[in-house]
Design a protein around this motif. Sequence first.
Motif, PDB file in Angstrom:
ATOM      1  N   THR A  37       0.815  -1.104   0.132  1.00  0.00           N
ATOM      2  CA  THR A  37       0.067   0.156  -0.101  1.00  0.00           C
ATOM      3  C   THR A  37       0.624   1.242   0.042  1.00  0.00           C
ATOM      4  OG1 THR A  37      -0.244  -0.033   2.479  1.00  0.00           O
ATOM      5  CG2 THR A  37      -1.976  -1.260   1.151  1.00  0.00           C
ATOM      6  N   GLU A  38       2.181   1.282   0.876  1.00  0.00           N
ATOM      7  CA  GLU A  38       2.961   2.388   0.696  1.00  0.00           C
ATOM      8  C   GLU A  38       3.594   2.450  -0.723  1.00  0.00           C
ATOM      9  OE1 GLU A  38       4.306   3.807   3.610  1.00  0.00           O
ATOM     10  OE2 GLU A  38       2.459   3.054   4.589  1.00  0.00           O
ATOM     11  N   LEU A  39       3.878   1.309  -1.148  1.00  0.00           N
ATOM     12  CA  LEU A  39       4.626   1.648  -2.566  1.00  0.00           C
ATOM     13  C   LEU A  39       3.716   2.148  -3.742  1.00  0.00           C
ATOM     14  CD1 LEU A  39       7.192   0.347  -4.314  1.00  0.00           C
ATOM     15  CD2 LEU A  39       5.396  -1.654  -4.771  1.00  0.00           C
ATOM     16  N   LEU A  40       2.331   1.737  -3.645  1.00  0.00           N
ATOM     17  CA  LEU A  40       1.513   2.089  -4.763  1.00  0.00           C
ATOM     18  C   LEU A  40       0.662   3.088  -4.298  1.00  0.00           C
ATOM     19  CD1 LEU A  40       0.691  -1.849  -5.857  1.00  0.00           C
ATOM     20  CD2 LEU A  40       2.335  -0.231  -6.700  1.00  0.00           C
ATOM     21  N   GLY A  41       0.778   3.653  -3.009  1.00  0.00           N
ATOM     22  CA  GLY A  41      -0.208   4.647  -2.768  1.00  0.00           C
ATOM     23  C   GLY A  41      -1.759   4.331  -2.603  1.00  0.00           C
ATOM     24  N   CYS A  42      -2.044   3.093  -2.046  1.00  0.00           N
ATOM     25  CA  CYS A  42      -3.575   2.703  -2.354  1.00  0.00           C
ATOM     26  C   CYS A  42      -4.017   2.441  -0.739  1.00  0.00           C
ATOM     27  CB  CYS A  42      -3.600   1.673  -3.255  1.00  0.00           C
ATOM     28  SG  CYS A  42      -2.835   0.148  -3.000  1.00  0.00           S
ATOM     29  N   GLN A  43      -5.290   2.468  -0.872  1.00  0.00           N
ATOM     30  CA  GLN A  43      -5.927   2.145   0.435  1.00  0.00           C
ATOM     31  C   GLN A  43      -5.684   0.697   1.076  1.00  0.00           C
ATOM     32  OE1 GLN A  43      -9.950   3.471   0.685  1.00  0.00           O
ATOM     33  NE2 GLN A  43      -9.990   2.971   2.992  1.00  0.00           N
ATOM     34  N   TYR A  44      -5.809  -0.208   0.088  1.00  0.00           N
ATOM     35  CA  TYR A  44      -5.934  -1.671   0.465  1.00  0.00           C
ATOM     36  C   TYR A  44      -5.176  -2.308  -0.397  1.00  0.00           C
ATOM     37  CZ  TYR A  44     -10.408  -0.464   2.226  1.00  0.00           C
ATOM     38  OH  TYR A  44     -11.678   0.120   2.996  1.00  0.00           O
ATOM     39  N   GLY A  77      -8.342  -0.346  -4.259  1.00  0.00           N
ATOM     40  CA  GLY A  77      -7.286  -1.134  -4.677  1.00  0.00           C
ATOM     41  C   GLY A  77      -6.604  -0.397  -5.857  1.00  0.00           C
ATOM     42  N   ILE A  78      -5.877  -1.537  -6.666  1.00  0.00           N
ATOM     43  CA  ILE A  78      -5.213  -0.888  -7.645  1.00  0.00           C
ATOM     44  C   ILE A  78      -5.784  -1.715  -8.988  1.00  0.00           C
ATOM     45  CG2 ILE A  78      -2.924  -1.053  -9.161  1.00  0.00           C
ATOM     46  CD1 ILE A  78      -2.855   0.980  -6.934  1.00  0.00           C
ATOM     47  N   GLY A  79      -6.324  -0.957  -9.835  1.00  0.00           N
ATOM     48  CA  GLY A  79      -7.134  -1.512 -10.898  1.00  0.00           C
ATOM     49  C   GLY A  79      -5.870  -1.608 -12.326  1.00  0.00           C
ATOM     50  N   LEU A  80      -6.171  -2.668 -13.042  1.00  0.00           N
ATOM     51  CA  LEU A  80      -5.272  -2.739 -13.897  1.00  0.00           C
ATOM     52  C   LEU A  80      -5.746  -2.773 -15.301  1.00  0.00           C
ATOM     53  CD1 LEU A  80      -2.520  -5.682 -12.975  1.00  0.00           C
ATOM     54  CD2 LEU A  80      -2.418  -3.267 -12.985  1.00  0.00           C
ATOM     55  N   ILE A  81      -5.300  -2.199 -16.298  1.00  0.00           N
ATOM     56  CA  ILE A  81      -5.863  -2.416 -17.801  1.00  0.00           C
ATOM     57  C   ILE A  81      -4.755  -3.412 -18.607  1.00  0.00           C
ATOM     58  CG2 ILE A  81      -6.112  -1.084 -19.873  1.00  0.00           C
ATOM     59  CD1 ILE A  81      -6.414   1.463 -18.458  1.00  0.00           C
ATOM     60  N   GLY A 119       3.429 -14.565   4.436  1.00  0.00           N
ATOM     61  CA  GLY A 119       4.378 -13.678   4.477  1.00  0.00           C
ATOM     62  C   GLY A 119       4.082 -12.790   3.177  1.00  0.00           C
ATOM     63  N   ALA A 120       3.157 -12.788   2.568  1.00  0.00           N
ATOM     64  CA  ALA A 120       2.935 -11.851   1.555  1.00  0.00           C
ATOM     65  C   ALA A 120       2.279 -10.480   1.959  1.00  0.00           C
ATOM     66  CB  ALA A 120       1.810 -12.548   0.489  1.00  0.00           C
ATOM     67  N   GLU A 121       2.411  -9.446   1.258  1.00  0.00           N
ATOM     68  CA  GLU A 121       2.166  -7.898   1.826  1.00  0.00           C
ATOM     69  C   GLU A 121       0.846  -7.578   1.012  1.00  0.00           C
ATOM     70  OE1 GLU A 121       5.351  -5.764   3.310  1.00  0.00           O
ATOM     71  OE2 GLU A 121       6.525  -7.427   2.709  1.00  0.00           O
ATOM     72  N   GLY A 122       0.420  -8.301  -0.100  1.00  0.00           N
ATOM     73  CA  GLY A 122      -0.775  -7.797  -1.005  1.00  0.00           C
ATOM     74  C   GLY A 122      -1.323  -9.262  -1.813  1.00  0.00           C
ATOM     75  N   ALA A 138     -18.074  -2.817  -3.325  1.00  0.00           N
ATOM     76  CA  ALA A 138     -18.488  -3.717  -2.386  1.00  0.00           C
ATOM     77  C   ALA A 138     -17.828  -5.137  -2.186  1.00  0.00           C
ATOM     78  CB  ALA A 138     -20.183  -4.262  -2.646  1.00  0.00           C
ATOM     79  N   ILE A 139     -17.166  -5.691  -3.167  1.00  0.00           N
ATOM     80  CA  ILE A 139     -16.368  -6.803  -3.240  1.00  0.00           C
ATOM     81  C   ILE A 139     -15.076  -6.448  -2.629  1.00  0.00           C
ATOM     82  CG2 ILE A 139     -14.738  -8.138  -4.685  1.00  0.00           C
ATOM     83  CD1 ILE A 139     -17.021  -8.119  -6.869  1.00  0.00           C
ATOM     84  N   VAL A 140     -14.587  -5.298  -2.770  1.00  0.00           N
ATOM     85  CA  VAL A 140     -13.339  -5.021  -2.144  1.00  0.00           C
ATOM     86  C   VAL A 140     -13.499  -4.980  -0.566  1.00  0.00           C
ATOM     87  CG1 VAL A 140     -11.336  -2.999  -1.957  1.00  0.00           C
ATOM     88  CG2 VAL A 140     -12.217  -3.960  -4.088  1.00  0.00           C
ATOM     89  N   LYS A 141     -14.604  -4.021  -0.205  1.00  0.00           N
ATOM     90  CA  LYS A 141     -15.021  -3.858   1.261  1.00  0.00           C
ATOM     91  C   LYS A 141     -15.256  -5.280   1.918  1.00  0.00           C
ATOM     92  CE  LYS A 141     -16.150   0.935   1.736  1.00  0.00           C
ATOM     93  NZ  LYS A 141     -16.354   1.481   0.284  1.00  0.00           N
ATOM     94  N   GLU A 142     -15.933  -6.026   1.346  1.00  0.00           N
ATOM     95  CA  GLU A 142     -16.344  -7.377   1.955  1.00  0.00           C
ATOM     96  C   GLU A 142     -14.826  -8.028   2.076  1.00  0.00           C
ATOM     97  OE1 GLU A 142     -20.118  -9.630   0.645  1.00  0.00           O
ATOM     98  OE2 GLU A 142     -18.187 -10.690  -0.354  1.00  0.00           O
ATOM     99  N   ILE A 143     -14.234  -8.148   1.172  1.00  0.00           N
ATOM    100  CA  ILE A 143     -12.920  -9.134   1.192  1.00  0.00           C
ATOM    101  C   ILE A 143     -12.060  -8.279   2.493  1.00  0.00           C
ATOM    102  CG2 ILE A 143     -10.838  -9.643   0.350  1.00  0.00           C
ATOM    103  CD1 ILE A 143     -12.347  -9.736  -2.542  1.00  0.00           C
ATOM    104  N   MET A 144     -11.962  -7.091   2.457  1.00  0.00           N
ATOM    105  CA  MET A 144     -10.931  -6.471   3.429  1.00  0.00           C
ATOM    106  C   MET A 144     -11.567  -6.475   4.914  1.00  0.00           C
ATOM    107  SD  MET A 144      -8.367  -5.936   1.980  1.00  0.00           S
ATOM    108  CE  MET A 144      -7.564  -5.439   3.386  1.00  0.00           C
ATOM    109  N   GLU A 145     -12.859  -6.371   5.053  1.00  0.00           N
ATOM    110  CA  GLU A 145     -13.649  -6.423   6.273  1.00  0.00           C
ATOM    111  C   GLU A 145     -13.112  -7.895   6.870  1.00  0.00           C
ATOM    112  OE1 GLU A 145     -17.062  -3.292   5.725  1.00  0.00           O
ATOM    113  OE2 GLU A 145     -17.504  -5.326   6.241  1.00  0.00           O
TER     114      GLU A 145
END
Length: 308
Positions: free
Chosen positions: A6-13, A37-41, A184-187, A293-300
């Motif tokens: 989150t620090e590296l990418l500047g995102c909340q989750y 999160g971080i969306g990707l194209i 041990g993962a961070e994302g 909703a998906i991101v919130k549910e997963i993180m909660e």
Amino acid sequence: MKTRITELLGCQYPIIQGGMAWVAEHTLAAAVSNAGGIGLIAGGSAPIDYLRDQIRKCKEKTDKPFGVNIMLMSPNADDLAQLCIDEGVAVVTTGAGNPAKFIPAWKEAGIKVIPVIPSVALAKRMERAGADAVVAEGTESGGHIGEETTMCLVPQVVDALEIPVITAGGIADGRGVAASFMLGAEGVQIGTRFLASEECQIHPTYKELVIKAKDTDSVVTGRYTGHPCRGVKTKFSKRLANGERDGSLTPDEFEELTLGSLRKAVQDGNLDEGSFLCGAIAGMVNEIKPCDAIVKEIMEQAEKLLCK
Ligand code: TUI
């Protein structure tokens, strides 16, 4: 939740959306970034003008960081790699090859570089080449895959590297996120769960296949061509699997049949000729929801489990 990712990418989750070829376009990417999160194209094998247009449209839909996935087997990977620099993309992930030759220029441009890797050896090479993080992708993932499972690969990659590690393959809820952190993962990188999102632009038939899939409904085809690929079991993928098993399709015939099959799945919902790529976790994805909703549910769920 703060991690080095989150620090590296500047995102909340610490959630990155998978760079799914033909699937991951700007609407989905912007929705995931807006959800924290971080969306990707996905660059896939798209023409450069298409990808430029997608990046610009994504910038109109979000002021949050988002990324581009470069599929290194694409014939125009060089042009797409340069485009990411020209358009000031925040994050680049790569797949299906070794991106070492592109990394210095991306770093010079201030892009965060995150190769997707299927083995410890490649992970170490990426760290030496200057990658900021890696996605350790288990064979449970959809699409083009390696042989190692997420459970076995991730802790070995974590032990081998100093840079942060992101899990991929088999993660679709908070339990998968919590388990990834235990390894041990961070994302985490999540693909299949976002196939069944409101913002995902795939054909309704594709979403229905994912939602209806049960635990045993994904299949790997193409091991004998050197490009193993996981997708939903359909009439077409069963035909490929049978052709591979009983020798009724040569590797060349197999490749010819699958040429253009991603587009036929995503845009046409063509069950006879389309490859509906998805991960082995599709059996757990049963409902279409907005990305937020998906991101919130997963993180909660993950935060509850990790605070226990
Ligand atoms: O790339 C993916 N998944 C994909 S790409 C894709 S589109 C496609 N189209 C035609 C043929 C093949 C794919 C659909 N799904 N995931 C990341 C990933 N990267 N999985 C495995 C690898 C990988 C494999 C070999 C990364 C590096 C690598 O390096 C070999 C070497 O040493 O050069």
